[in-house]
Design an enzyme around this catalytic site. Structure first.
Site, PDB file in Angstrom:
ATOM      1  N   HIS A  48       0.833  -1.208   0.000  1.00 51.41           N
ATOM      2  CA  HIS A  48       0.000   0.000   0.000  1.00 51.41           C
ATOM      3  C   HIS A  48       0.870   1.261   0.000  1.00 51.41           C
ATOM      4  O   HIS A  48       0.474   2.305   0.525  1.00 51.41           O
ATOM      5  CB  HIS A  48      -0.950   0.016   1.203  1.00 51.41           C
ATOM      6  CG  HIS A  48      -1.721  -1.257   1.352  1.00 51.41           C
ATOM      7  ND1 HIS A  48      -2.816  -1.565   0.583  1.00 51.41           N
ATOM      8  CD2 HIS A  48      -1.525  -2.331   2.171  1.00 51.41           C
ATOM      9  CE1 HIS A  48      -3.275  -2.762   0.917  1.00 51.41           C
ATOM     10  NE2 HIS A  48      -2.503  -3.247   1.865  1.00 51.41           N
ATOM     11  N   SER A 177      18.129  12.337 -20.767  1.00 52.45           N
ATOM     12  CA  SER A 177      16.920  13.161 -20.773  1.00 52.45           C
ATOM     13  C   SER A 177      17.139  14.272 -21.777  1.00 52.45           C
ATOM     14  O   SER A 177      18.234  14.837 -21.865  1.00 52.45           O
ATOM     15  CB  SER A 177      16.652  13.736 -19.376  1.00 52.45           C
ATOM     16  OG  SER A 177      15.663  14.753 -19.441  1.00 52.45           O
ATOM     17  N   SER A 178      16.110  14.621 -22.532  1.00 56.15           N
ATOM     18  CA  SER A 178      16.278  15.621 -23.597  1.00 56.15           C
ATOM     19  C   SER A 178      16.504  17.019 -23.058  1.00 56.15           C
ATOM     20  O   SER A 178      17.069  17.874 -23.750  1.00 56.15           O
ATOM     21  CB  SER A 178      15.050  15.618 -24.513  1.00 56.15           C
ATOM     22  OG  SER A 178      13.883  15.891 -23.766  1.00 56.15           O
ATOM     23  N   LYS A 183      19.540  13.555 -15.557  1.00 57.79           N
ATOM     24  CA  LYS A 183      18.603  12.434 -15.498  1.00 57.79           C
ATOM     25  C   LYS A 183      18.952  11.313 -16.478  1.00 57.79           C
ATOM     26  O   LYS A 183      19.492  11.557 -17.551  1.00 57.79           O
ATOM     27  CB  LYS A 183      17.179  12.910 -15.826  1.00 57.79           C
ATOM     28  CG  LYS A 183      16.548  13.789 -14.767  1.00 57.79           C
ATOM     29  CD  LYS A 183      15.199  14.314 -15.240  1.00 57.79           C
ATOM     30  CE  LYS A 183      14.234  13.179 -15.488  1.00 57.79           C
ATOM     31  NZ  LYS A 183      12.938  13.688 -16.014  1.00 57.79           N
ATOM     32  N   ASN A 191       8.741   2.164 -22.465  1.00 57.17           N
ATOM     33  CA  ASN A 191       8.402   1.674 -23.808  1.00 57.17           C
ATOM     34  C   ASN A 191       7.790   0.275 -23.740  1.00 57.17           C
ATOM     35  O   ASN A 191       6.825  -0.034 -24.447  1.00 57.17           O
ATOM     36  CB  ASN A 191       9.651   1.648 -24.698  1.00 57.17           C
ATOM     37  CG  ASN A 191      10.074   3.041 -25.137  1.00 57.17           C
ATOM     38  OD1 ASN A 191       9.275   3.965 -25.119  1.00 57.17           O
ATOM     39  ND2 ASN A 191      11.323   3.189 -25.528  1.00 57.17           N
TER      40      ASN A 191
END
Length: 337
Positions: A48, A177-178, A183, A191
């Site tokens: 939980h 990361s773009s 990151k 994906n």
């Protein structure tokens, strides 16, 4: 239809045996390797979304190994069927052409004899114009079940990456990361999850639609059958992404250890269990006073343990427990997978 149904069967058998099953076997092999490698590495569980009794990283991988292995066996066990009994399944035209010939025995021989003399399929003796497609529904449901297990895995790994339990190796020149250079996004698992969802949407429609045909035949199955390759293609694309993602993972044992050391409240369970074993009154209430709504420290738990009216050996055993060693049979179960 005696040609169409057998050609679909041969395509499905080849796709299953040469593509789908080997892809899933590679994932099982990788997960089993991780289960054994990380069998002894303790990890905080979460039920939980909250801290719960510890496990090990390997045991969590072993859970998926056993589930997925069972799903793979179900896929492999589906009998791929074929018919060769004419326009409505009664050998009408066959017997009109040659009434004294045993067409059913001949059809069975062609369908069941192994290649190259025959097709190597399971003979379907009862049908309308089309093979009933029940085996297809069984196969697609079996693949969808395996895919659902892998969706569960992809989401869990995504979460572990978010918690810092796993780092991801970058290939030279690969962008994590773009827009944010610090990151490394878990794109392989994202994906995989997306493609598995697409695959299952198609597979479930196929399994629900194909066994339904009006009277002795309608054409609704014909247009749907054209999407078998699409459904399995999305599945295999997801398997490839998962395999790539699993290969990039690096365990961050420091993050795992820090999380465990900040969760001494999980030892309320064994303490309460031992208290109940020895008939200590108000076990739940005593632990609630120490643990609920506050940061639990080892000192607070040890003070409670020392005050208990239980044998000294049991006190010593509880005092020796830490979140990192309270893992039950997790390591043994992981190695057994």
């Amino acid at each position: 239809e005696d040609i169409n149904n057998t050609s679909h069967a041969l395509q499905l058998r080849a796709g299953r045996d040469q593509v789908v099953l080997p892809s899933l076997d590679r994932i099982v092999l990788k997960l089993r390797e991780m289960a054994h490698l990380y069998a002894d590495v303790p990890m905080l569980s979460r039920t939980h979304g909250q801290t719960a009794s510890p496990t090990t990283v390997g045991k969590e991988m072993a859970n998926v190994v056993m589930r997925l292995q069972a799903a793979v066996e179900r896929i492999a066990a589906v009998k791929i069927m074929g018919k060769m009994n004419g326009a409505v399944g009664n050998y009408n035209a066959h017997l009109a052409a040659w009434p004294d010939f045993d067409w059913e025995a001949f059809s069975r021989k062609v369908v069941e004899t192994h290649e190259p003399e025959g097709l190597g399929l399971t003979f379907q003796p009862y049908s309308i114009q089309i093979e009933p497609h029940d085996y297809m529904a069984e196969l697609f449901d079996a693949v969808a079940r395996a895919n659902t297990i892998l969706i569960d895995l992809a989401r869990d790994i995504w979460g572990y990456v978010s918690l810092g339990y796993f780092k991801q190796k970058l290939k030279a020149g690969e962008i994590g990361s773009s827009t944010m250079p610090h990151k490394v996004n878990p794109i392989d698992f994202e994906n995989a999850e997306g493609n598995l969802g697409l695959a299952n949407a198609l597979l479930r429609h196929l399994s629900e639609k194909l066994p339904v045909s009006r009277w002795q035949r309608d054409l609704t199955d014909s247009t749907v059958l054209r999407n078998i390759g699409v459904a399995l293609g999305y599945s295999v694309l997801a398997y490839t992404s998962l395999q790539a993602g699993l290969g990039k993972l690096e365990l961050n044992e420091q993050a795992l250890a820090e999380d465990l050391d900040a969760a001494w409240e999980v030892l309320a369970e064994p303490i309460q269990t031992v208290m109940r074993r020895y008939g200590v009154q108000g076990a739940y209430e005593k632990l609630k006073e120490v643990t609920r709504g506050q940061r639990v420290t080892p000192e607070a738990l040890h003070g409670l343990i020392r005050s208990l009216d239980i044998p000294q050996g049991e006190k010593d055993r509880l005092l020796a427990m830490t979140p990192a060693n309270y893992i039950g049979k997790a390591a043994e179960l992981a190695r057994r997978a």
